[in-house]
Design an enzyme around this catalytic site. Structure first.
Site, PDB file in Angstrom:
ATOM      1  N   LYS A 183       0.607   4.997   6.787  1.00 19.72           N
ATOM      2  CA  LYS A 183       0.049   5.756   5.659  1.00 19.72           C
ATOM      3  C   LYS A 183       0.680   7.147   5.652  1.00 19.72           C
ATOM      4  O   LYS A 183       1.410   7.531   6.560  1.00 19.72           O
ATOM      5  CB  LYS A 183      -1.469   5.894   5.778  1.00 19.72           C
ATOM      6  CG  LYS A 183      -2.256   4.595   5.870  1.00 19.72           C
ATOM      7  CD  LYS A 183      -2.251   3.795   4.598  1.00 19.72           C
ATOM      8  CE  LYS A 183      -3.067   2.511   4.742  1.00 19.72           C
ATOM      9  NZ  LYS A 183      -2.874   1.610   3.590  1.00 19.72           N
ATOM     10  N   SER A 211       0.790  -1.234   0.000  1.00 14.10           N
ATOM     11  CA  SER A 211       0.000   0.000   0.000  1.00 14.10           C
ATOM     12  C   SER A 211       0.822   1.284   0.000  1.00 14.10           C
ATOM     13  O   SER A 211       0.297   2.346  -0.314  1.00 14.10           O
ATOM     14  CB  SER A 211      -0.961   0.011   1.193  1.00 14.10           C
ATOM     15  OG  SER A 211      -0.268   0.268   2.390  1.00 14.10           O
TER      16      SER A 211
END
Length: 244
Positions: free
Chosen positions: A134, A93
């Site tokens: 993230k 990701s």
């Protein structure tokens, strides 16, 4: 939700005696028997002789070694608890900024001494309670929206130029539209591989519009240290310098 959709993280000689020169050393000096002081027999040793001091020195060396080991363990625990922590990357990701099996170091004091900044890469307790990594796109008070007529994400009306910077090559900034006002004390986060990241966009119905509380942030990832050929600091990209 698969592992590929989520960045869940895995939570650093004795001196050899010099031999006596045989050309210099001679036979031990003999002492006539009548000169030996009374009261010291051949089985006794005087003060300071090796036969008596060796056990005490050995015990002292063992004690020092144990103290150093305990001190090292305590120091490591304090660093891990309050200052730095290592995490590994198990999914795609955050590609290509972070690849599978990369290791990063997180500064746990970063947001105790300062505020969360746009563009930071952070480790936090994710939507499912797992450690997750993230990039911060919006902070408290920001209006984050996707997308403008050029398919760019905007923050407070300012478009972000992400392509060619940290965004995974060939993907759109977002294939899903959103329009969020980030509450105070919370952040909006996205992975760099937008087509393969379960981030704030996927949790907009959680009652917080997909945002994460700043209190759930463990720290800022500032160094990728493994593998050795990918060692580098993780700095904030200049993309966000235009956001106000």
């Amino acid at each position: 939700m698969s592992e590929a959709d989520e960045s869940r993280l895995g939570a650093g000689r004795p001196v050899r005696p010099v031999d006596e020169d045989p050309a210099v050393a001679g036979p031990p000096e003999t002492v006539p028997a009548e000169t030996v002081p009374s009261g010291i027999g051949p089985a006794e040793t005087g003060p300071g002789e090796p036969g008596k001091d060796a056990p005490a020195k050995k015990a002292s060396g063992l004690r020092d070694t144990l103290l150093y080991m305990v001190g090292g363990v305590v120091a490591a625990l304090l660093i891990h608890t309050f200052l730095l922590q290592s995490f590994y990357i198990p999914s795609e990701s955050m590609q290509n900024t972070l690849l599978i099996n990369d290791y990063v170091v997180v500064n746990k004091l970063a947001y105790k001494l300062g505020s969360v900044q746009h563009g930071d890469i952070v480790v936090f307790k994710g939507w499912d309670g797992e450690d997750t990594i993230k990039r911060v796109i919006g902070v408290g008070g920001d209006h984050v929206k996707c997308c403008d007529d050029k398919r760019r994400i905007t923050v407070n009306g300012t478009p972000l130029d992400e392509e060619g910077k940290y965004l995974y090559p060939g993907v759109y900034p977002s294939g899903r539209d959103f329009d969020v006002k980030v509450p105070k004390g919370r952040v909006w986060l996205m992975g760099d591989h937008r087509n393969n990241s379960a981030d704030s966009r996927f949790y907009m119905d959680d009652g917080h519009q997909g945002t994460i509380s700043e209190d759930d942030i463990i720290g800022r990832a500032f160094l990728r240290y493994w593998p050795l050929n990918r060692i580098s600091f993780l700095s904030r990209p200049d993309t966000f310098s235009v956001v106000h």
